[in-house]
Design a protein around this motif. Structure first.
Motif, PDB file in Angstrom:
ATOM      1  N   ARG A  44      -9.671   3.801 -10.061  1.00 49.56           N
ATOM      2  CA  ARG A  44      -8.496   2.943 -10.161  1.00 49.56           C
ATOM      3  C   ARG A  44      -7.246   3.647  -9.662  1.00 49.56           C
ATOM      4  N   GLU A  45      -7.214   4.982  -9.792  1.00 52.61           N
ATOM      5  CA  GLU A  45      -6.048   5.739  -9.358  1.00 52.61           C
ATOM      6  C   GLU A  45      -6.141   6.156  -7.889  1.00 52.61           C
ATOM      7  N   PHE A  46      -7.106   5.657  -7.166  1.00 55.44           N
ATOM      8  CA  PHE A  46      -7.280   6.009  -5.763  1.00 55.44           C
ATOM      9  C   PHE A  46      -6.065   5.538  -4.958  1.00 55.44           C
ATOM     10  N   GLN A  47      -5.591   6.410  -4.094  1.00 54.19           N
ATOM     11  CA  GLN A  47      -4.437   6.102  -3.249  1.00 54.19           C
ATOM     12  C   GLN A  47      -4.891   6.084  -1.795  1.00 54.19           C
ATOM     13  N   THR A  48      -4.608   4.990  -1.141  1.00 56.16           N
ATOM     14  CA  THR A  48      -4.992   4.847   0.262  1.00 56.16           C
ATOM     15  C   THR A  48      -4.062   5.656   1.162  1.00 56.16           C
ATOM     16  N   ILE A  49      -4.510   5.877   2.390  1.00 55.91           N
ATOM     17  CA  ILE A  49      -3.707   6.584   3.392  1.00 55.91           C
ATOM     18  C   ILE A  49      -3.008   5.536   4.254  1.00 55.91           C
ATOM     19  N   PRO A  50      -1.681   5.457   4.206  1.00 57.13           N
ATOM     20  CA  PRO A  50      -0.976   4.386   4.924  1.00 57.13           C
ATOM     21  C   PRO A  50      -0.669   4.734   6.376  1.00 57.13           C
ATOM     22  N   THR A  51      -1.668   5.187   7.111  1.00 60.89           N
ATOM     23  CA  THR A  51      -1.441   5.566   8.506  1.00 60.89           C
ATOM     24  C   THR A  51      -2.154   4.661   9.501  1.00 60.89           C
ATOM     25  N   THR A  52      -2.882   3.678   9.008  1.00 61.60           N
ATOM     26  CA  THR A  52      -3.643   2.829   9.925  1.00 61.60           C
ATOM     27  C   THR A  52      -2.733   1.906  10.738  1.00 61.60           C
ATOM     28  N   CYS A  53      -1.774   1.283  10.073  1.00 60.48           N
ATOM     29  CA  CYS A  53      -0.871   0.365  10.791  1.00 60.48           C
ATOM     30  C   CYS A  53      -0.008   1.099  11.817  1.00 60.48           C
ATOM     31  N   PRO A  54       0.622   2.233  11.474  1.00 54.24           N
ATOM     32  CA  PRO A  54       1.367   2.965  12.511  1.00 54.24           C
ATOM     33  C   PRO A  54       0.488   3.452  13.651  1.00 54.24           C
ATOM     34  N   ALA A  55      -0.738   3.858  13.350  1.00 54.55           N
ATOM     35  CA  ALA A  55      -1.643   4.296  14.416  1.00 54.55           C
ATOM     36  C   ALA A  55      -1.994   3.141  15.347  1.00 54.55           C
ATOM     37  N   GLY A  56      -2.267   1.975  14.774  1.00 56.07           N
ATOM     38  CA  GLY A  56      -2.537   0.820  15.617  1.00 56.07           C
ATOM     39  C   GLY A  56      -1.330   0.392  16.433  1.00 56.07           C
ATOM     40  N   LEU A  57      -0.137   0.490  15.831  1.00 60.80           N
ATOM     41  CA  LEU A  57       1.081   0.143  16.564  1.00 60.80           C
ATOM     42  C   LEU A  57       1.337   1.116  17.709  1.00 60.80           C
ATOM     43  N   LEU A  58       1.102   2.394  17.477  1.00 58.40           N
ATOM     44  CA  LEU A  58       1.266   3.378  18.549  1.00 58.40           C
ATOM     45  C   LEU A  58       0.259   3.149  19.674  1.00 58.40           C
ATOM     46  N   SER A  59      -0.952   2.776  19.320  1.00 62.42           N
ATOM     47  CA  SER A  59      -1.947   2.475  20.355  1.00 62.42           C
ATOM     48  C   SER A  59      -1.498   1.300  21.212  1.00 62.42           C
ATOM     49  N   LEU A  60      -0.968   0.264  20.558  1.00 64.57           N
ATOM     50  CA  LEU A  60      -0.482  -0.894  21.300  1.00 64.57           C
ATOM     51  C   LEU A  60       0.718  -0.539  22.176  1.00 64.57           C
ATOM     52  N   LEU A  61       1.638   0.274  21.636  1.00 67.30           N
ATOM     53  CA  LEU A  61       2.799   0.693  22.427  1.00 67.30           C
ATOM     54  C   LEU A  61       2.388   1.535  23.630  1.00 67.30           C
ATOM     55  N   HIS A  62       1.359   2.352  23.463  1.00 67.01           N
ATOM     56  CA  HIS A  62       0.887   3.174  24.573  1.00 67.01           C
ATOM     57  C   HIS A  62       0.335   2.295  25.700  1.00 67.01           C
ATOM     58  N   VAL A  63      -0.434   1.291  25.325  1.00 62.93           N
ATOM     59  CA  VAL A  63      -0.980   0.377  26.345  1.00 62.93           C
ATOM     60  C   VAL A  63       0.143  -0.387  27.041  1.00 62.93           C
ATOM     61  N   LEU A  64       1.103  -0.894  26.255  1.00 62.54           N
ATOM     62  CA  LEU A  64       2.220  -1.635  26.841  1.00 62.54           C
ATOM     63  C   LEU A  64       3.085  -0.744  27.729  1.00 62.54           C
ATOM     64  N   TYR A  65       3.235   0.516  27.340  1.00 62.57           N
ATOM     65  CA  TYR A  65       4.033   1.427  28.160  1.00 62.57           C
ATOM     66  C   TYR A  65       3.385   1.663  29.525  1.00 62.57           C
ATOM     67  N   VAL A  66       2.089   1.858  29.546  1.00 59.71           N
ATOM     68  CA  VAL A  66       1.397   2.077  30.821  1.00 59.71           C
ATOM     69  C   VAL A  66       1.480   0.824  31.697  1.00 59.71           C
ATOM     70  N   ILE A  67       1.332  -0.342  31.088  1.00 53.16           N
ATOM     71  CA  ILE A  67       1.449  -1.583  31.864  1.00 53.16           C
ATOM     72  C   ILE A  67       2.874  -1.728  32.423  1.00 53.16           C
ATOM     73  N   PHE A  68       3.873  -1.454  31.590  1.00 54.06           N
ATOM     74  CA  PHE A  68       5.266  -1.548  32.031  1.00 54.06           C
ATOM     75  C   PHE A  68       5.556  -0.539  33.142  1.00 54.06           C
ATOM     76  N   SER A  69       5.040   0.683  32.977  1.00 51.08           N
ATOM     77  CA  SER A  69       5.271   1.704  34.004  1.00 51.08           C
ATOM     78  C   SER A  69       4.622   1.310  35.329  1.00 51.08           C
TER      79      SER A  69
END
Length: 263
Positions: A44-69
């Motif tokens: 019950r006291e388990f704490q999740t790691i809140p890095t999945t959403c930022p990691a997914g957002l960075l992946s999306l930004l990386h793809v968009l950056y290459v397309i924009f470039s």
């Protein structure tokens, strides 16, 4: 009266001993907290790691950056599009400069994410998930390292005096290669963290206690380390385990008091 006094005293002695022994037994043989209750409290006291959403957002930004470039290089630098539109959008800034500025911004985001990710993984290590920390220790460092290598290659390319067309083609090749190499590691890290958060497993020490209990019932366990484990790895595992046990022992008494009060 005198004869009855020692007799009563003689009977009082064993009864007093019986009372003391009963009180001691009640302390020793009182209602014990089951291991399942402890594991459920830890779960019950388990704490999740809140890095999945930022990691997914960075992946999306990386793809968009290459397309924009790629669009900026083809339309604004290599002159495959309308130059007036590019000038109005970029406000007179050169296309290759915009690509470099975007690369620096993306690298800064990756650096901040790596620092934040290291903070949460250190907390995971202190909570006793030592195997997960070791499995993802190098994995979480690879995206930043690969982005840094890409920056070095871009700096070396900018230092060369190459024709503009060749310069842009090489820049796009570096950005595309960086995307193909760095993105899978970041996606794989995201999947690993999502699996860890979904499992909500107990710390490594609790899992080892359960596995050792089952192993004792089936076959005798061996002492010491077996296999090609290096001495440095063994020492590191012991240091991590000792550090966790120090913190675990301080919290275990509080959990026992709370569970005893509930029961």
């Amino acid at each position: 009266m005198d004869s009855k006094g020692p007799l009563l005293y003689a009977h009082a002695g064993p009864s007093g001993d019986m009372t003391l022994s009963t009180e001691e037994d009640s302390l020793v043989e009182g209602p014990l907290i089951s291991a399942d209750a402890l594991h459920s409290a830890i779960r019950r006291e388990f704490q999740t790691i809140p890095t999945t959403c930022p990691a997914g957002l960075l992946s999306l930004l990386h793809v968009l950056y290459v397309i924009f470039s790629t669009c900026v290089a083809l339309l604004c630098v290599l002159k495959f599009g309308q130059e007036e539109v590019c000038t109005n959008i970029l406000h007179g800034v050169q296309g290759d400069s915009v690509i470099v500025f975007g690369k620096v911004f993306l690298w800064v985001l990756m650096l901040l994410f790596s620092i934040w990710m290291q903070h949460h993984h250190t907390r995971v290590r202190s909570r006793g998930y030592l195997q997960f920390y070791r499995r993802t220790r190098r994995l979480k460092q690879l995206p930043l390292i690969l982005h840094s290598i890409g920056n070095v290659l871009l700096l070396a390319l900018l230092a060369m005096k190459l024709p503009q067309n060749l310069h842009m083609y090489l820049m796009l090749s570096i950005l595309g290669l960086e995307l193909l190499v760095a993105l899978p590691f970041l996606v794989y890290y995201t999947v690993k963290v999502m699996q860890f958060n979904k499992e909500r497993a107990a710390p490594d020490v609790s899992q080892e206690e359960l596995s050792h209990t089952g192993a004792v019932r089936t076959a005798p366990t061996e002492t010491g380390f077996r296999g090609p484990t290096s001495l440095e790895e063994v020492v590191e595992k012991q240091a991590d385990l000792i550090e966790y046990l120090k913190q675990h022992n301080t919290l275990l008494s509080k959990r026992l008091l709370n569970l005893t009060a509930q029961h």
